[in-house]
Design a protein around this motif. Structure first.
Motif, mmCIF file in Angstrom:
data_model
loop_
_atom_site.group_PDB
_atom_site.id
_atom_site.type_symbol
_atom_site.label_atom_id
_atom_site.label_comp_id
_atom_site.label_asym_id
_atom_site.label_seq_id
_atom_site.Cartn_x
_atom_site.Cartn_y
_atom_site.Cartn_z
ATOM 1 N N SER A 1 0.823 -1.210 0.000
ATOM 2 C CA SER A 1 0.000 0.000 0.000
ATOM 3 C C SER A 1 0.860 1.264 0.000
ATOM 4 C CB SER A 1 -0.925 0.000 1.225
ATOM 5 O OG SER A 1 -1.849 -1.063 1.158
ATOM 6 N N THR A 2 1.908 1.289 0.811
ATOM 7 C CA THR A 2 2.757 2.483 0.845
ATOM 8 C C THR A 2 3.511 2.661 -0.473
ATOM 9 O OG1 THR A 2 4.472 1.164 1.957
ATOM 10 C CG2 THR A 2 3.040 2.501 3.339
ATOM 11 N N SER A 3 4.006 1.562 -1.047
ATOM 12 C CA SER A 3 4.734 1.663 -2.314
ATOM 13 C C SER A 3 3.801 2.080 -3.450
ATOM 14 C CB SER A 3 5.392 0.316 -2.652
ATOM 15 O OG SER A 3 6.292 -0.078 -1.639
ATOM 16 N N GLY A 4 2.635 1.421 -3.530
ATOM 17 C CA GLY A 4 1.688 1.757 -4.581
ATOM 18 C C GLY A 4 1.189 3.187 -4.479
ATOM 19 N N THR A 5 0.916 3.645 -3.255
ATOM 20 C CA THR A 5 0.429 5.015 -3.064
ATOM 21 C C THR A 5 1.512 6.030 -3.390
ATOM 22 O OG1 THR A 5 -1.097 4.262 -1.334
ATOM 23 C CG2 THR A 5 -0.555 6.607 -1.385
ATOM 24 N N ALA A 6 2.744 5.754 -3.007
ATOM 25 C CA ALA A 6 3.844 6.679 -3.321
ATOM 26 C C ALA A 6 4.028 6.807 -4.833
ATOM 27 C CB ALA A 6 5.135 6.189 -2.672
ATOM 28 N N ALA B 1 1.714 6.243 -7.065
ATOM 29 C CA ALA B 1 0.515 6.901 -7.592
ATOM 30 C C ALA B 1 0.593 8.408 -7.416
ATOM 31 C CB ALA B 1 -0.728 6.348 -6.899
ATOM 32 N N LEU B 2 1.050 8.858 -6.270
ATOM 33 C CA LEU B 2 1.205 10.300 -6.045
ATOM 34 C C LEU B 2 2.255 10.892 -6.984
ATOM 35 C CD1 LEU B 2 1.079 10.386 -2.145
ATOM 36 C CD2 LEU B 2 -0.641 11.308 -3.702
ATOM 37 N N THR B 3 3.315 10.128 -7.206
ATOM 38 C CA THR B 3 4.344 10.580 -8.153
ATOM 39 C C THR B 3 3.762 10.744 -9.547
ATOM 40 O OG1 THR B 3 6.056 9.440 -6.865
ATOM 41 C CG2 THR B 3 6.604 10.037 -9.136
ATOM 42 N N ALA B 4 2.941 9.777 -9.966
ATOM 43 C CA ALA B 4 2.317 9.844 -11.286
ATOM 44 C C ALA B 4 1.336 11.004 -11.381
ATOM 45 C CB ALA B 4 1.607 8.527 -11.592
ATOM 46 N N ALA B 5 0.588 11.251 -10.298
ATOM 47 C CA ALA B 5 -0.451 12.277 -10.327
ATOM 48 C C ALA B 5 0.132 13.687 -10.425
ATOM 49 C CB ALA B 5 -1.331 12.172 -9.087
ATOM 50 N N VAL B 6 1.265 13.928 -9.780
ATOM 51 C CA VAL B 6 1.841 15.279 -9.794
ATOM 52 C C VAL B 6 2.990 15.415 -10.787
ATOM 53 C CG1 VAL B 6 1.200 15.653 -7.381
ATOM 54 C CG2 VAL B 6 3.488 14.770 -7.907
ATOM 55 N N GLY B 7 3.386 14.297 -11.391
ATOM 56 C CA GLY B 7 4.542 14.338 -12.284
ATOM 57 C C GLY B 7 4.227 14.638 -13.729
ATOM 58 N N GLY B 8 2.946 14.656 -14.095
ATOM 59 C CA GLY B 8 2.585 14.941 -15.474
ATOM 60 C C GLY B 8 2.613 13.701 -16.335
ATOM 61 N N ALA B 9 2.259 13.874 -17.597
ATOM 62 C CA ALA B 9 2.127 12.736 -18.520
ATOM 63 C C ALA B 9 3.449 12.003 -18.739
ATOM 64 C CB ALA B 9 1.568 13.224 -19.858
ATOM 65 N N TYR C 1 -1.808 0.647 -6.702
ATOM 66 C CA TYR C 1 -1.425 1.794 -7.530
ATOM 67 C C TYR C 1 -2.600 2.286 -8.365
ATOM 68 C CZ TYR C 1 0.593 4.364 -11.447
ATOM 69 O OH TYR C 1 0.844 5.318 -12.395
ATOM 70 N N ARG C 2 -3.336 1.379 -8.972
ATOM 71 C CA ARG C 2 -4.445 1.792 -9.834
ATOM 72 C C ARG C 2 -5.512 2.552 -9.053
ATOM 73 N NH1 ARG C 2 -6.327 -2.996 -13.763
ATOM 74 N NH2 ARG C 2 -7.563 -1.261 -14.582
ATOM 75 N N ILE C 3 -5.834 2.043 -7.868
ATOM 76 C CA ILE C 3 -6.851 2.721 -7.052
ATOM 77 C C ILE C 3 -6.328 4.069 -6.545
ATOM 78 C CG2 ILE C 3 -8.117 2.582 -4.876
ATOM 79 C CD1 ILE C 3 -8.362 -0.427 -5.365
ATOM 80 N N ALA C 4 -5.095 4.072 -6.034
ATOM 81 C CA ALA C 4 -4.524 5.314 -5.501
ATOM 82 C C ALA C 4 -4.334 6.349 -6.607
ATOM 83 C CB ALA C 4 -3.198 5.022 -4.811
ATOM 84 N N ARG C 5 -3.941 5.921 -7.786
ATOM 85 C CA ARG C 5 -3.743 6.866 -8.887
ATOM 86 C C ARG C 5 -5.073 7.494 -9.302
ATOM 87 N NH1 ARG C 5 -4.872 7.014 -13.971
ATOM 88 N NH2 ARG C 5 -3.663 8.355 -15.401
#
Length: 277
Positions: A91-96, A98-106, A155-159
């Motif tokens: 959960s911590t790895s997937g969420t981290a 996901a947050l990276t993907a969400a704020v990192g752009g395409a 990751y999919r859910i957190a993203r």
């Protein structure tokens, strides 16, 4: 703090209270069971194998004459401990990520998401069997396998949550203020994801319990002389025809643990929806 927790527990529906009781029970068994076990875990204490329930042996004896209750109280530590640690790591790895993907752009989101799509397409049990067969079974490897297997799902859910929250006005205001991406992810997006992520953590825990129990039942999980709940079912399989408690007890333990977590997750989700409305 404690008063708030008690109030939340009292507000749960009956099914949630039952789930909470089962979860607390198995956590207590995992933490204190080996210290409270009536006999040493590996001691041969009964003359008869698959002995029935008695005042001396509350859950009878196993296929070697060992006390089933003592084995069960010890095995719960491996099942609950490994599953909780693997679920937390996943959960911590997937969420981290996901947050990276969400704020990192395409440029970050696209390759990371496609890589996770590739991983989630791998059958979890076959992937686990291949790794265990290649490297051998150990507690550390089982922990890593279970965590790695369920990172893509988290990751999919957190993203999905993070991407939606990244479009909210308060996040856009933080960007306009010139806040760094790390601050936006941790201070603005993550706190609003906690509730659904806790529910997902419970689901990952259940999936990992079943995965590890399945591996142990196949003889590829926790190895003798140690045993988790799945190992206890496998090693006493010859008592199935007799309806021996040695095989029924660990099977019921796995069922009550997973059902209890599911009931608690459902109740928390229900109460969360009620508050949101």
């Amino acid at each position: 703090m404690m008063g708030d927790i008690f109030q939340r527990a009292k507000a749960l529906p009956l099914s949630g209270k039952l789930g909470l009781a089962l979860v607390i029970f198995w956590l207590a068994v995992a933490l204190f069971g080996p210290m409270l076990a009536p006999y040493p875990v590996g001691a041969f204490v009964a003359y008869d194998v698959f002995d029935g329930q008695s005042a001396k042996y509350w859950l009878g004896s196993d296929y070697l004459g060992r006390d089933v209750l003592s084995r069960l109280m010890s095995g719960a530590r491996y099942t609950v401990g490994l599953a909780a640690a693997a679920a937390l790591l996943a959960s911590t790895s997937g969420t981290a990520l996901a947050l990276t993907a969400a704020v990192g752009g395409a440029k970050v989101d696209e390759p990371l998401s496609r890589f996770m799509d590739m991983l989630i397409s791998l059958p979890s049990k076959i992937f686990s069997l291949v790794l265990v067969a290649a490297f051998g079974s150990s507690l550390g490897l089982l922990l890593l396998i279970a965590a790695f297997t369920y990172i893509p799902g988290n990751y999919r859910i957190a993203r999905a949550l993070a991407v939606n929250l990244a479009q909210m006005d308060y996040v856009q205001v933080a960007k306009a203020r010139g806040e760094r991406r790390f601050y936006i992810a941790i201070a603005e997006i993550l706190p609003n994801m906690i509730h659904p992520l806790l529910a997902d953590f419970g689901l990952r825990f259940v999936f990992i319990v079943l995965l590890l129990s399945g591996l142990s039942f196949l003889g590829l999980g926790v190895q003798p002389p140690d045993a988790d709940l799945g190992s206890l079912v496998r090693e006493n399989i010859s008592g199935l025809g007799e309806g021996a408690l040695a095989i029924i007890a660990p099977a019921v333990a796995i069922a009550t643990l997973t059902v209890g977590v599911n009931l608690l997750i459902d109740a928390i989700g229900f109460s969360g929806k009620g508050k949101g409305q």
